[in-house]
Write a protein that holds these residues in place. Structure first.
Motif, PDB file in Angstrom:
ATOM      1  N   GLY A  33      75.952  54.288  54.723  1.00  0.00           N
ATOM      2  CA  GLY A  33      76.706  53.904  53.734  1.00  0.00           C
ATOM      3  C   GLY A  33      75.318  54.304  52.713  1.00  0.00           C
ATOM      4  O   GLY A  33      75.334  54.921  51.687  1.00  0.00           O
ATOM      5  N   PHE A  34      73.867  54.452  53.203  1.00  0.00           N
ATOM      6  CA  PHE A  34      72.563  54.774  52.331  1.00  0.00           C
ATOM      7  C   PHE A  34      72.721  56.230  52.421  1.00  0.00           C
ATOM      8  O   PHE A  34      71.877  57.144  50.896  1.00  0.00           O
ATOM      9  CB  PHE A  34      71.751  54.541  53.079  1.00  0.00           C
ATOM     10  CG  PHE A  34      69.752  54.287  52.457  1.00  0.00           C
ATOM     11  CD1 PHE A  34      70.185  54.190  50.739  1.00  0.00           C
ATOM     12  CD2 PHE A  34      69.019  55.041  52.910  1.00  0.00           C
ATOM     13  CE1 PHE A  34      68.718  54.460  50.069  1.00  0.00           C
ATOM     14  CE2 PHE A  34      68.253  55.566  52.604  1.00  0.00           C
ATOM     15  CZ  PHE A  34      67.608  54.994  50.890  1.00  0.00           C
ATOM     16  N   LEU A  35      73.221  56.966  53.768  1.00  0.00           N
ATOM     17  CA  LEU A  35      72.620  57.969  53.526  1.00  0.00           C
ATOM     18  C   LEU A  35      73.945  58.980  52.226  1.00  0.00           C
ATOM     19  O   LEU A  35      73.849  59.463  51.512  1.00  0.00           O
ATOM     20  CB  LEU A  35      73.280  58.958  54.704  1.00  0.00           C
ATOM     21  CG  LEU A  35      72.618  60.336  55.498  1.00  0.00           C
ATOM     22  CD1 LEU A  35      71.089  60.775  54.348  1.00  0.00           C
ATOM     23  CD2 LEU A  35      73.269  60.911  56.084  1.00  0.00           C
ATOM     24  N   VAL A  36      74.891  58.679  52.453  1.00  0.00           N
ATOM     25  CA  VAL A  36      76.177  59.128  51.466  1.00  0.00           C
ATOM     26  C   VAL A  36      75.525  58.842  50.302  1.00  0.00           C
ATOM     27  O   VAL A  36      75.896  59.329  49.378  1.00  0.00           O
ATOM     28  CB  VAL A  36      77.873  58.639  51.770  1.00  0.00           C
ATOM     29  CG1 VAL A  36      78.348  58.268  50.600  1.00  0.00           C
ATOM     30  CG2 VAL A  36      78.406  58.786  53.002  1.00  0.00           C
ATOM     31  N   PHE A  37      75.075  57.202  49.434  1.00  0.00           N
ATOM     32  CA  PHE A  37      74.908  57.164  48.437  1.00  0.00           C
ATOM     33  C   PHE A  37      73.796  57.878  48.270  1.00  0.00           C
ATOM     34  O   PHE A  37      73.836  58.178  46.425  1.00  0.00           O
ATOM     35  CB  PHE A  37      74.355  55.751  48.737  1.00  0.00           C
ATOM     36  CG  PHE A  37      73.178  55.463  46.971  1.00  0.00           C
ATOM     37  CD1 PHE A  37      74.240  55.187  46.016  1.00  0.00           C
ATOM     38  CD2 PHE A  37      71.751  54.965  46.973  1.00  0.00           C
ATOM     39  CE1 PHE A  37      73.589  54.000  45.171  1.00  0.00           C
ATOM     40  CE2 PHE A  37      71.639  55.298  45.457  1.00  0.00           C
ATOM     41  CZ  PHE A  37      71.691  54.188  44.976  1.00  0.00           C
ATOM     42  N   THR A  38      72.783  58.154  48.753  1.00  0.00           N
ATOM     43  CA  THR A  38      71.262  59.657  48.302  1.00  0.00           C
ATOM     44  C   THR A  38      71.506  60.587  48.078  1.00  0.00           C
ATOM     45  O   THR A  38      72.262  61.507  47.035  1.00  0.00           O
ATOM     46  CB  THR A  38      70.390  58.617  49.051  1.00  0.00           C
ATOM     47  OG1 THR A  38      71.321  59.718  50.566  1.00  0.00           O
ATOM     48  CG2 THR A  38      70.104  57.700  49.156  1.00  0.00           C
ATOM     49  N   LEU A  39      72.894  60.851  48.761  1.00  0.00           N
ATOM     50  CA  LEU A  39      73.614  62.049  48.387  1.00  0.00           C
ATOM     51  C   LEU A  39      74.450  62.556  47.479  1.00  0.00           C
ATOM     52  O   LEU A  39      74.025  63.553  46.339  1.00  0.00           O
ATOM     53  CB  LEU A  39      74.657  62.857  49.947  1.00  0.00           C
ATOM     54  CG  LEU A  39      73.631  62.999  50.964  1.00  0.00           C
ATOM     55  CD1 LEU A  39      74.503  63.290  52.817  1.00  0.00           C
ATOM     56  CD2 LEU A  39      73.091  64.245  50.685  1.00  0.00           C
ATOM     57  N   THR A  40      75.057  61.502  47.289  1.00  0.00           N
ATOM     58  CA  THR A  40      75.759  61.315  46.267  1.00  0.00           C
ATOM     59  C   THR A  40      75.243  61.093  45.401  1.00  0.00           C
ATOM     60  O   THR A  40      74.995  62.206  43.800  1.00  0.00           O
ATOM     61  CB  THR A  40      76.548  60.211  46.383  1.00  0.00           C
ATOM     62  OG1 THR A  40      77.187  60.289  46.991  1.00  0.00           O
ATOM     63  CG2 THR A  40      77.486  60.222  45.194  1.00  0.00           C
ATOM     64  N   LEU A  41      74.472  60.464  44.941  1.00  0.00           N
ATOM     65  CA  LEU A  41      73.057  60.759  43.817  1.00  0.00           C
ATOM     66  C   LEU A  41      72.441  62.005  43.677  1.00  0.00           C
ATOM     67  O   LEU A  41      72.243  61.735  42.549  1.00  0.00           O
ATOM     68  CB  LEU A  41      72.319  59.554  43.504  1.00  0.00           C
ATOM     69  CG  LEU A  41      71.605  58.919  42.896  1.00  0.00           C
ATOM     70  CD1 LEU A  41      72.395  58.263  41.701  1.00  0.00           C
ATOM     71  CD2 LEU A  41      70.191  58.082  43.278  1.00  0.00           C
ATOM     72  N   GLY A  42      72.297  62.379  44.468  1.00  0.00           N
ATOM     73  CA  GLY A  42      71.487  64.209  44.154  1.00  0.00           C
ATOM     74  C   GLY A  42      72.643  65.390  43.592  1.00  0.00           C
ATOM     75  O   GLY A  42      72.488  65.306  42.859  1.00  0.00           O
ATOM     76  N   GLY A  43      73.899  64.903  44.062  1.00  0.00           N
ATOM     77  CA  GLY A  43      75.260  65.457  43.671  1.00  0.00           C
ATOM     78  C   GLY A  43      75.303  65.588  41.637  1.00  0.00           C
ATOM     79  O   GLY A  43      75.175  66.173  41.157  1.00  0.00           O
TER      80      GLY A  43
END
Length: 83
Positions: A33-43
């Motif tokens: 969930g943290f990984l998806v959060f960081t990827l989405t934030l970067g996007g």
């Protein structure tokens, strides 16, 4: 108009993944969930034309999330299912 829709979708994924990262009882799901959060934030930063900040989030925080995932797998091997 299309960018506003994409921004809304990214914000919804951001909120859902942050809730999963905080509320999940399983460590693997929390780190993912943290990984998806960081990827989405970067996007989201890339979508808002903050290219340097978006790339920094991709490289630094996503790399840290992957390292955290590896540590969780190595340190909790076989302990999570026993509880």
């Amino acid at each position: 108009m299309a960018l506003e829709g994409l921004e809304s979708i990214l914000l919804a994924v951001l909120v859902i993944s942050s809730i999963i990262a905080v509320e999940s009882e399983r460590l693997i799901r929390s780190v993912l969930g943290f990984l998806v959060f960081t990827l989405t934030l970067g996007g989201l930063f890339l979508l808002l034309s903050a290219y340097q900040l978006g790339l920094m989030v991709f490289l630094v925080y996503s790399g840290a999330a992957i390292a955290l995932l590896l540590m969780v797998i190595m340190l909790t091997k076989g302990k999570e299912g026993e509880g």
